[in-house]
Design a protein around this motif. Structure first.
Motif, PDB file in Angstrom:
ATOM      1  N   GLY A 110      39.149  61.330  37.774  1.00 12.95           N
ATOM      2  CA  GLY A 110      37.916  60.571  37.576  1.00 12.95           C
ATOM      3  C   GLY A 110      36.658  61.330  37.981  1.00 12.95           C
ATOM      4  N   GLY A 111      35.530  60.743  37.652  1.00 17.21           N
ATOM      5  CA  GLY A 111      34.233  61.395  37.882  1.00 17.21           C
ATOM      6  C   GLY A 111      34.043  61.792  39.342  1.00 17.21           C
ATOM      7  N   GLY A 112      33.799  63.069  39.576  1.00 16.45           N
ATOM      8  CA  GLY A 112      33.523  63.560  40.918  1.00 16.45           C
ATOM      9  C   GLY A 112      34.739  63.650  41.818  1.00 16.45           C
ATOM     10  N   CYS A 121      50.846  57.374  39.542  1.00 18.50           N
ATOM     11  CA  CYS A 121      50.178  57.027  40.797  1.00 18.50           C
ATOM     12  C   CYS A 121      48.699  56.769  40.533  1.00 18.50           C
ATOM     13  N   VAL A 122      48.100  55.976  41.399  1.00 17.59           N
ATOM     14  CA  VAL A 122      46.655  55.702  41.326  1.00 17.59           C
ATOM     15  C   VAL A 122      46.080  55.921  42.716  1.00 17.59           C
ATOM     16  N   VAL A 123      44.944  56.608  42.782  1.00 21.14           N
ATOM     17  CA  VAL A 123      44.188  56.704  44.032  1.00 21.14           C
ATOM     18  C   VAL A 123      42.879  55.964  43.802  1.00 21.14           C
ATOM     19  N   GLU A 124      42.644  54.993  44.650  1.00 19.86           N
ATOM     20  CA  GLU A 124      41.444  54.152  44.499  1.00 19.86           C
ATOM     21  C   GLU A 124      40.181  55.004  44.483  1.00 19.86           C
ATOM     22  N   ALA A 125      39.205  54.564  43.720  1.00 22.87           N
ATOM     23  CA  ALA A 125      37.917  55.256  43.684  1.00 22.87           C
ATOM     24  C   ALA A 125      37.383  55.399  45.110  1.00 22.87           C
ATOM     25  N   GLY A 126      36.958  56.599  45.441  1.00 22.46           N
ATOM     26  CA  GLY A 126      36.315  56.840  46.728  1.00 22.46           C
ATOM     27  C   GLY A 126      37.251  57.123  47.889  1.00 22.46           C
ATOM     28  N   VAL A 186      39.544  65.197  32.333  1.00 18.04           N
ATOM     29  CA  VAL A 186      39.110  65.865  33.561  1.00 18.04           C
ATOM     30  C   VAL A 186      37.631  65.604  33.760  1.00 18.04           C
ATOM     31  N   GLU A 187      37.316  64.710  34.693  1.00 18.03           N
ATOM     32  CA  GLU A 187      35.921  64.419  35.025  1.00 18.03           C
ATOM     33  C   GLU A 187      35.617  64.828  36.465  1.00 18.03           C
ATOM     34  N   GLY A 188      36.621  65.416  37.096  1.00 19.09           N
ATOM     35  CA  GLY A 188      36.445  65.880  38.471  1.00 19.09           C
ATOM     36  C   GLY A 188      36.877  67.330  38.568  1.00 19.09           C
ATOM     37  N   CYS A 239      48.810  59.630  35.853  1.00 18.57           N
ATOM     38  CA  CYS A 239      48.166  59.274  37.125  1.00 18.57           C
ATOM     39  C   CYS A 239      46.671  59.071  36.908  1.00 18.57           C
ATOM     40  N   LEU A 240      46.072  58.316  37.808  1.00 20.18           N
ATOM     41  CA  LEU A 240      44.620  58.146  37.821  1.00 20.18           C
ATOM     42  C   LEU A 240      44.113  58.469  39.218  1.00 20.18           C
ATOM     43  N   VAL A 241      43.288  59.492  39.310  1.00 17.90           N
ATOM     44  CA  VAL A 241      42.579  59.774  40.562  1.00 17.90           C
ATOM     45  C   VAL A 241      41.176  59.219  40.354  1.00 17.90           C
ATOM     46  N   GLY A 242      40.854  58.150  41.084  1.00 14.35           N
ATOM     47  CA  GLY A 242      39.631  57.403  40.821  1.00 14.35           C
ATOM     48  C   GLY A 242      38.373  58.222  41.064  1.00 14.35           C
ATOM     49  N   ALA A 243      37.268  57.702  40.574  1.00 13.99           N
ATOM     50  CA  ALA A 243      35.979  58.381  40.728  1.00 13.99           C
ATOM     51  C   ALA A 243      35.692  58.625  42.209  1.00 13.99           C
ATOM     52  N   PHE A 291      47.383  54.172  46.108  1.00 14.28           N
ATOM     53  CA  PHE A 291      46.753  54.402  47.406  1.00 14.28           C
ATOM     54  C   PHE A 291      45.411  53.686  47.397  1.00 14.28           C
ATOM     55  N   ARG A 292      45.163  52.874  48.401  1.00 19.65           N
ATOM     56  CA  ARG A 292      43.852  52.253  48.498  1.00 19.65           C
ATOM     57  C   ARG A 292      43.482  52.078  49.963  1.00 19.65           C
ATOM     58  N   ARG A 293      42.167  52.022  50.214  1.00 14.39           N
ATOM     59  CA  ARG A 293      41.715  51.694  51.559  1.00 14.39           C
ATOM     60  C   ARG A 293      41.426  50.208  51.580  1.00 14.39           C
ATOM     61  N   ASN A 294      42.146  49.496  52.416  1.00 10.95           N
ATOM     62  CA  ASN A 294      41.935  48.050  52.494  1.00 10.95           C
ATOM     63  C   ASN A 294      40.495  47.796  52.907  1.00 10.95           C
TER      64      ASN A 294
HETATM   65  C1  LIG Z   1      42.283  50.467  43.320  1.00  9.41           C
HETATM   66  C2  LIG Z   1      42.052  49.951  41.922  1.00  9.41           C
HETATM   67  C3  LIG Z   1      42.986  50.685  40.948  1.00  9.41           C
HETATM   68  C4  LIG Z   1      42.437  48.459  41.928  1.00  9.41           C
HETATM   69  O1  LIG Z   1      42.131  47.946  40.695  1.00  9.41           O
HETATM   70  P1  LIG Z   1      43.030  46.805  40.031  1.00  9.41           P
HETATM   71  O2  LIG Z   1      42.351  46.448  38.738  1.00  9.41           O
HETATM   72  O3  LIG Z   1      44.443  47.232  39.991  1.00  9.41           O
HETATM   73  O4  LIG Z   1      43.005  45.638  41.010  1.00  9.41           O
HETATM   74  P2  LIG Z   1      41.922  44.504  41.194  1.00  9.41           P
HETATM   75  O5  LIG Z   1      42.118  43.521  40.089  1.00  9.41           O
HETATM   76  O6  LIG Z   1      40.569  45.078  41.412  1.00  9.41           O
HETATM   77  O7  LIG Z   1      42.418  43.901  42.538  1.00  9.41           O
HETATM   78  C5  LIG Z   1      43.668  43.234  42.674  1.00  9.41           C
HETATM   79  C6  LIG Z   1      43.633  42.484  43.982  1.00  9.41           C
HETATM   80  O8  LIG Z   1      43.531  43.433  45.055  1.00  9.41           O
HETATM   81  C7  LIG Z   1      42.315  43.237  45.753  1.00  9.41           C
HETATM   82  N1  LIG Z   1      41.795  44.540  46.112  1.00  9.41           N
HETATM   83  C8  LIG Z   1      41.455  45.524  45.277  1.00  9.41           C
HETATM   84  N2  LIG Z   1      41.058  46.600  45.951  1.00  9.41           N
HETATM   85  C9  LIG Z   1      41.155  46.270  47.266  1.00  9.41           C
HETATM   86  C10 LIG Z   1      40.895  46.955  48.483  1.00  9.41           C
HETATM   87  N3  LIG Z   1      40.467  48.194  48.495  1.00  9.41           N
HETATM   88  N4  LIG Z   1      41.121  46.324  49.633  1.00  9.41           N
HETATM   89  C11 LIG Z   1      41.572  45.055  49.640  1.00  9.41           C
HETATM   90  N5  LIG Z   1      41.839  44.371  48.525  1.00  9.41           N
HETATM   91  C12 LIG Z   1      41.633  44.961  47.369  1.00  9.41           C
HETATM   92  C13 LIG Z   1      41.410  42.477  44.814  1.00  9.41           C
HETATM   93  O9  LIG Z   1      40.440  41.765  45.505  1.00  9.41           O
HETATM   94  C14 LIG Z   1      42.405  41.605  44.101  1.00  9.41           C
HETATM   95  O10 LIG Z   1      42.762  40.519  44.908  1.00  9.41           O
HETATM   96  P3  LIG Z   1      43.279  39.134  44.282  1.00  9.41           P
HETATM   97  O11 LIG Z   1      44.510  39.473  43.477  1.00  9.41           O
HETATM   98  O12 LIG Z   1      43.560  38.304  45.469  1.00  9.41           O
HETATM   99  O13 LIG Z   1      42.158  38.628  43.434  1.00  9.41           O
HETATM  100  C15 LIG Z   1      40.594  50.068  41.480  1.00  9.41           C
HETATM  101  O14 LIG Z   1      39.747  49.400  42.350  1.00  9.41           O
HETATM  102  C16 LIG Z   1      40.145  51.517  41.378  1.00  9.41           C
HETATM  103  O15 LIG Z   1      39.702  52.139  42.338  1.00  9.41           O
HETATM  104  N6  LIG Z   1      40.237  52.086  40.170  1.00  9.41           N
HETATM  105  C17 LIG Z   1      39.805  53.436  39.889  1.00  9.41           C
HETATM  106  C18 LIG Z   1      38.970  53.435  38.617  1.00  9.41           C
HETATM  107  C19 LIG Z   1      38.279  54.782  38.434  1.00  9.41           C
HETATM  108  O16 LIG Z   1      37.654  55.299  39.336  1.00  9.41           O
HETATM  109  N7  LIG Z   1      38.426  55.387  37.222  1.00  9.41           N
HETATM  110  C20 LIG Z   1      37.811  56.684  36.902  1.00  9.41           C
HETATM  111  C21 LIG Z   1      36.569  56.396  36.193  1.00  9.41           C
HETATM  112  S1  LIG Z   1      35.668  57.919  36.022  1.00  9.41           S
HETATM  113  C22 LIG Z   1      34.156  57.383  35.531  1.00  9.41           C
HETATM  114  O17 LIG Z   1      33.971  56.280  35.098  1.00  9.41           O
HETATM  115  C23 LIG Z   1      33.050  58.309  35.712  1.00  9.41           C
HETATM  116  C24 LIG Z   1      32.136  57.657  36.701  1.00  9.41           C
HETATM  117  C25 LIG Z   1      31.441  58.677  37.542  1.00  9.41           C
HETATM  118  O18 LIG Z   1      31.169  59.770  37.066  1.00  9.41           O
HETATM  119  O19 LIG Z   1      31.183  58.354  38.713  1.00  9.41           O
END
Ligand SMILES: CC(C)(COP(=O)(O)OP(=O)(O)OC[C@H]1O[C@@H](n2cnc3c(N)ncnc32)[C@H](O)[C@@H]1OP(=O)(O)O)[C@@H](O)C(=O)NCCC(=O)NCCSC(=O)CCC(=O)O
Length: 168
Positions: free
Chosen positions: A65-67, A104-109, A48-50, A88-92, A139-142
């Motif tokens: 994830g963080g925040g 499920c994964v929600v993209e960071a931000g 739990v970082e959020g 599941c991962l709810v991104g930072a 879930f991601r924002r293109n």
């Molecule tokens: C959405 C994901 C999961 C995607 O990651 P992946 O590793 O699965 O994919 P990837 O290798 O980056 O991308 C695969 C393909 O999709 C494309 N792609 C990726 N994201 C895209 C987007 N938003 N829009 C359009 N295309 C996208 C890439 O360019 C790539 O294309 P090609 O295949 O053509 O090359 C990631 O970006 C993400 O948001 N992860 C969350 C991580 C996180 O926040 N963890 C918590 C940490 S908490 C922490 O650290 C604390 C920090 C803090 O406190 O702030």
């Protein structure tokens, strides 16, 4: 909460961030930025970082994830009680206003509110609330079009960091 009870097998970086009435299952780590309200908590090992808002339950193996924000129902008109499934991962800095199923994964931000219009892989556009509780969704924002997309979450995000949990 920690003035009254020290839950077994739990690490809390800043004890003031967990309110009386929270429930933390064994294996949970709450980092400094993490927060857990009353009537909310975790069911298994999780990071739990959020913010875990009142009424929100986090399943085993999930990472807030963080925040990141889980939308609560105490104020502001939110009336959907949020649950996060297992692994599941709810991104930072992301947020969820719907329930997530498992893996499920929600993209960071990205903040997915109940009314967010989400484009499915076949091009159909649905409101996120229709996906509430569904599993295996990314879930991601293109970043080219700005469209919020739901894609099959085939890739496992790696799971919790075992080293971070080895001291619970
Ligand atoms: C959405 C994901 C999961 C995607 O990651 P992946 O590793 O699965 O994919 P990837 O290798 O980056 O991308 C695969 C393909 O999709 C494309 N792609 C990726 N994201 C895209 C987007 N938003 N829009 C359009 N295309 C996208 C890439 O360019 C790539 O294309 P090609 O295949 O053509 O090359 C990631 O970006 C993400 O948001 N992860 C969350 C991580 C996180 O926040 N963890 C918590 C940490 S908490 C922490 O650290 C604390 C920090 C803090 O406190 O702030």
């Amino acid at each position: 909460m920690t003035d009254y009870v020290a839950p077994k097998g739990v690490r809390i970086a800043d004890a003031d961030r967990v309110r009386l009435g929270a429930h933390l299952a064994e294996g949970t780590t709450v980092m400094h930025e993490g927060f857990v309200n009353f009537n909310a908590g975790t069911l298994g090992t999780s990071m739990v970082e959020g913010r875990v808002s009142a009424g929100v339950v986090i399943g085993d193996g999930s990472d807030i994830g963080g925040g990141a924000s889980t939308m609560g129902t105490l104020s502001g008109g939110g009336n959907v009680r949020i649950t996060i499934g297992e692994r599941c991962l709810v991104g930072a800095e992301a947020g969820v206003g719907i329930a997530l199923g498992d893996e499920c994964v929600v993209e960071a931000g990205l903040y997915v509110t109940a009314g967010t219009r989400v484009t499915m892989p076949d091009g159909e556009v649905v409101k996120a609330r229709e996906l509430s509780g569904a599993s295996h969704i990314l879930f991601r924002r293109n970043s080219v079009t700005g469209t919020v997309e739901a894609r099959p979450n085939n890739a496992v995000w790696g799971g919790l960091n075992e080293v971070l949990h080895s001291h619970n």
